[in-house]
Design a protein around this motif. Structure first.
Motif, PDB file in Angstrom:
ATOM      1  N   ARG A  16       0.822  -1.216   0.000  1.00 45.40           N
ATOM      2  CA  ARG A  16       0.000   0.000   0.000  1.00 45.40           C
ATOM      3  C   ARG A  16       0.853   1.263   0.000  1.00 45.40           C
ATOM      4  O   ARG A  16       0.357   2.354  -0.261  1.00 45.40           O
ATOM      5  CB  ARG A  16      -0.908   0.033   1.229  1.00 45.40           C
ATOM      6  CG  ARG A  16      -1.908  -1.061   1.281  1.00 45.40           C
ATOM      7  CD  ARG A  16      -3.077  -0.699   0.441  1.00 45.40           C
ATOM      8  NE  ARG A  16      -4.130  -1.691   0.609  1.00 45.40           N
ATOM      9  CZ  ARG A  16      -5.258  -1.639  -0.035  1.00 45.40           C
ATOM     10  NH1 ARG A  16      -5.496  -0.661  -0.864  1.00 45.40           N
ATOM     11  NH2 ARG A  16      -6.161  -2.563   0.153  1.00 45.40           N
ATOM     12  N   GLY A  17       2.124   1.118   0.305  1.00 46.09           N
ATOM     13  CA  GLY A  17       2.977   2.292   0.425  1.00 46.09           C
ATOM     14  C   GLY A  17       3.509   2.843  -0.883  1.00 46.09           C
ATOM     15  O   GLY A  17       3.683   4.056  -1.026  1.00 46.09           O
ATOM     16  N   ALA A  22       5.064   7.201  -4.646  1.00 48.34           N
ATOM     17  CA  ALA A  22       5.100   7.733  -6.009  1.00 48.34           C
ATOM     18  C   ALA A  22       4.327   9.047  -6.099  1.00 48.34           C
ATOM     19  O   ALA A  22       4.794  10.008  -6.717  1.00 48.34           O
ATOM     20  CB  ALA A  22       4.536   6.708  -6.994  1.00 48.34           C
ATOM     21  N   ALA A  23       3.144   9.100  -5.483  1.00 43.82           N
ATOM     22  CA  ALA A  23       2.329  10.322  -5.532  1.00 43.82           C
ATOM     23  C   ALA A  23       3.054  11.482  -4.859  1.00 43.82           C
ATOM     24  O   ALA A  23       3.016  12.610  -5.362  1.00 43.82           O
ATOM     25  CB  ALA A  23       0.975  10.084  -4.871  1.00 43.82           C
ATOM     26  N   LEU A  24       3.700  11.225  -3.728  1.00 48.36           N
ATOM     27  CA  LEU A  24       4.446  12.293  -3.048  1.00 48.36           C
ATOM     28  C   LEU A  24       5.588  12.800  -3.931  1.00 48.36           C
ATOM     29  O   LEU A  24       5.829  14.008  -4.014  1.00 48.36           O
ATOM     30  CB  LEU A  24       4.991  11.788  -1.708  1.00 48.36           C
ATOM     31  CG  LEU A  24       3.944  11.495  -0.632  1.00 48.36           C
ATOM     32  CD1 LEU A  24       4.575  10.730   0.534  1.00 48.36           C
ATOM     33  CD2 LEU A  24       3.289  12.777  -0.133  1.00 48.36           C
ATOM     34  N   ARG A  25       6.272  11.867  -4.612  1.00 50.75           N
ATOM     35  CA  ARG A  25       7.362  12.284  -5.519  1.00 50.75           C
ATOM     36  C   ARG A  25       6.815  13.080  -6.703  1.00 50.75           C
ATOM     37  O   ARG A  25       7.360  14.116  -7.066  1.00 50.75           O
ATOM     38  CB  ARG A  25       8.126  11.061  -6.017  1.00 50.75           C
ATOM     39  CG  ARG A  25       9.077  10.491  -5.011  1.00 50.75           C
ATOM     40  CD  ARG A  25       9.956   9.398  -5.636  1.00 50.75           C
ATOM     41  NE  ARG A  25      10.187   8.369  -4.663  1.00 50.75           N
ATOM     42  CZ  ARG A  25       9.562   7.186  -4.605  1.00 50.75           C
ATOM     43  NH1 ARG A  25       8.678   6.853  -5.515  1.00 50.75           N
ATOM     44  NH2 ARG A  25       9.834   6.336  -3.656  1.00 50.75           N
ATOM     45  N   ILE A  26       5.752  12.584  -7.326  1.00 54.61           N
ATOM     46  CA  ILE A  26       5.157  13.273  -8.483  1.00 54.61           C
ATOM     47  C   ILE A  26       4.683  14.667  -8.089  1.00 54.61           C
ATOM     48  O   ILE A  26       4.832  15.620  -8.852  1.00 54.61           O
ATOM     49  CB  ILE A  26       4.006  12.438  -9.076  1.00 54.61           C
ATOM     50  CG1 ILE A  26       4.573  11.162  -9.730  1.00 54.61           C
ATOM     51  CG2 ILE A  26       3.194  13.239 -10.087  1.00 54.61           C
ATOM     52  CD1 ILE A  26       3.522  10.109 -10.045  1.00 54.61           C
ATOM     53  N   GLY A  75      -2.233  14.487  -4.113  1.00 47.07           N
ATOM     54  CA  GLY A  75      -2.812  15.050  -5.329  1.00 47.07           C
ATOM     55  C   GLY A  75      -3.228  16.495  -5.159  1.00 47.07           C
ATOM     56  O   GLY A  75      -2.979  17.340  -6.017  1.00 47.07           O
ATOM     57  N   LYS A  76      -3.866  16.800  -4.036  1.00 41.98           N
ATOM     58  CA  LYS A  76      -4.306  18.172  -3.777  1.00 41.98           C
ATOM     59  C   LYS A  76      -3.126  19.097  -3.555  1.00 41.98           C
ATOM     60  O   LYS A  76      -3.058  20.196  -4.116  1.00 41.98           O
ATOM     61  CB  LYS A  76      -5.243  18.212  -2.571  1.00 41.98           C
ATOM     62  CG  LYS A  76      -6.595  17.582  -2.842  1.00 41.98           C
ATOM     63  CD  LYS A  76      -7.457  17.529  -1.594  1.00 41.98           C
ATOM     64  CE  LYS A  76      -8.782  16.847  -1.881  1.00 41.98           C
ATOM     65  NZ  LYS A  76      -9.623  16.747  -0.679  1.00 41.98           N
ATOM     66  N   LYS A  77      -2.175  18.673  -2.736  1.00 43.04           N
ATOM     67  CA  LYS A  77      -1.021  19.518  -2.429  1.00 43.04           C
ATOM     68  C   LYS A  77      -0.168  19.757  -3.673  1.00 43.04           C
ATOM     69  O   LYS A  77       0.396  20.828  -3.834  1.00 43.04           O
ATOM     70  CB  LYS A  77      -0.184  18.883  -1.317  1.00 43.04           C
ATOM     71  CG  LYS A  77       0.906  19.775  -0.793  1.00 43.04           C
ATOM     72  CD  LYS A  77       1.143  19.522   0.671  1.00 43.04           C
ATOM     73  CE  LYS A  77       2.219  20.406   1.241  1.00 43.04           C
ATOM     74  NZ  LYS A  77       1.812  21.775   1.415  1.00 43.04           N
TER      75      LYS A  77
END
Length: 100
Positions: A16-17, A22-26, A75-77
């Protein structure tokens, strides 16, 4: 912690991590990637929200859990989450479809 102060905690596996990492990096959110070993989990578990991980700690030390919530946060940030309510609902539906 990094200069941003965010710390992402999950096991040293993808599970789940990895989508959250990936989202935090993107989203270009600096974070410490804290990977814990399975033997360390029993001691950490009582100190986590609802006894689960992944978790993200913010610079103020507040903690949020649940991978889909963390995906939406990134995604929001990062400006990747739709501002249009209907489009956002469809993104939420896709995240939830993975759970069904």
């Amino acid at each position: 912690q990094t200069m941003s102060g965010y710390t992402f905690t999950y096991f040293g596996i993808e599970g789940r991590g990895e989508p959250v990492r990936a989202a935090l990096r993107i989203a270009k959110i600096d974070f410490e990637d804290k990977r814990i070993g399975f033997p360390d989990w029993p001691a950490l578990k009582p100190n986590t929200p609802f006894g689960g991980i992944p978790i993200l700690s913010n610079p103020d030390g507040k903690v949020c859990n649940q991978s889909n919530a963390l995906l939406r946060f990134a995604g929001k940030k990062g400006g990747l989450y739709p501002k249009d309510d209907w489009a956002a609902a469809r993104v939420d539906a896709m995240l939830d479809n993975v759970e069904d």
